[in-house]
Enzyme design. Sequence first.
Site, PDB file in Angstrom:
ATOM      1  N   ASN A  13      -7.233   0.451  -1.118  1.00 50.21           N
ATOM      2  CA  ASN A  13      -6.433   0.598  -2.337  1.00 50.21           C
ATOM      3  C   ASN A  13      -5.488  -0.598  -2.400  1.00 50.21           C
ATOM      4  O   ASN A  13      -4.524  -0.662  -1.647  1.00 50.21           O
ATOM      5  CB  ASN A  13      -5.649   1.918  -2.266  1.00 50.21           C
ATOM      6  CG  ASN A  13      -4.689   2.087  -3.433  1.00 50.21           C
ATOM      7  OD1 ASN A  13      -4.702   1.296  -4.380  1.00 50.21           O
ATOM      8  ND2 ASN A  13      -3.858   3.115  -3.364  1.00 50.21           N
ATOM      9  N   GLU A 101       1.992   7.643  -5.349  1.00 48.79           N
ATOM     10  CA  GLU A 101       2.827   6.693  -6.097  1.00 48.79           C
ATOM     11  C   GLU A 101       2.742   6.964  -7.592  1.00 48.79           C
ATOM     12  O   GLU A 101       3.720   6.767  -8.319  1.00 48.79           O
ATOM     13  CB  GLU A 101       2.409   5.254  -5.742  1.00 48.79           C
ATOM     14  CG  GLU A 101       2.882   4.900  -4.330  1.00 48.79           C
ATOM     15  CD  GLU A 101       2.033   3.873  -3.609  1.00 48.79           C
ATOM     16  OE1 GLU A 101       1.190   3.206  -4.238  1.00 48.79           O
ATOM     17  OE2 GLU A 101       2.212   3.746  -2.379  1.00 48.79           O
TER      18      GLU A 101
HETATM   19  P1  13P Z   1      -0.709   1.971   3.515  1.00 47.55           P
HETATM   20  O1  13P Z   1      -2.039   1.831   4.240  1.00 47.55           O
HETATM   21  O2  13P Z   1      -0.142   0.653   3.078  1.00 47.55           O
HETATM   22  O3  13P Z   1       0.247   2.829   4.281  1.00 47.55           O
HETATM   23  O4  13P Z   1      -1.025   2.744   2.134  1.00 47.55           O
HETATM   24  C1  13P Z   1      -1.796   3.895   2.167  1.00 47.55           C
HETATM   25  C2  13P Z   1      -2.125   4.277   0.785  1.00 47.55           C
HETATM   26  O5  13P Z   1      -1.268   4.659   0.011  1.00 47.55           O
HETATM   27  C3  13P Z   1      -3.535   4.167   0.354  1.00 47.55           C
HETATM   28  O6  13P Z   1      -3.747   4.769  -0.868  1.00 47.55           O
END
Ligand code: 13P
Length: 253
Positions: A13, A101
């Site tokens: 992502n 998010e």
């Molecule tokens: P990180 O791997 O940067 O912690 O993010 C995880 C995430 O939100 C993937 O959707």
Amino acid sequence: MANVARKKLIAGNWKMNGLAASAPEFVRIVGASHGLKGKVDLAVFPPFTLLTSFATASRGAGVLVGGQDCHDKPSGAHTGDVSAEMIADAGGQGVILGHSERRADHGETDAEIRAKAEAARRAGLVAIVCVGETEAERKAGKERDIVGGQLAGSLPDDAAPAHVVVAYEPVWAIGTGLTPTLDQVAEMHGFIRAELASRFGEAAAAEFRVLYGGSVKPGNAAEILAAVDVDGALVGGASLKAEDFLAIANAAG
Ligand code: 13P
């Protein structure tokens, strides 16, 4: 529950990261994907601005490309939004839905996420539906209530393993370098699979892929991916560098 042969999925992502100059990173992932074919499935979710070029670059290779959100309507007066049909038209084959998010920044509700998952199905996209508790919710011992509620509200009634993937992403582990213990990961993934079994039946639940997401890095990927009921990873920061993303993919294969 018996662990049937669910091929692991490593999904990147990219969030709001990536410019045209990032294309070589993706091309390296595509180049390495041939060697991983059969062992692990790969997916990359770039920002919409890169979707068409990445989809074109991955044509014929084993890397699924998709969007990070979609509207539930196919078209219309919705300024700034992108539909599932548009993602498919741009060459995308999947979409991430209900990321924490988006739940936090855009107030997305379970009902909206469910409508988006139905739109993804309509457009022939694979939907990765994200669930996960906040730190406060875990401290209060409410993580099962939260995740169970998100699953119940966000997954359509006709969700099936061929077109829906669940991602467990504890909010407190995203971008923080913190990860749950392996016991906590296995416990939550087992709970999610049990919830899927009670709603969709044992046979379907045994086939759904449940990814873990939150600070997955090359250094911790092997142990997380070996945990019971973990069928892959949804990787944020470490997916932006081909070397790190491929190291995680190799840990799965
Ligand atoms: P990180 O791997 O940067 O912690 O993010 C995880 C995430 O939100 C993937 O959707």
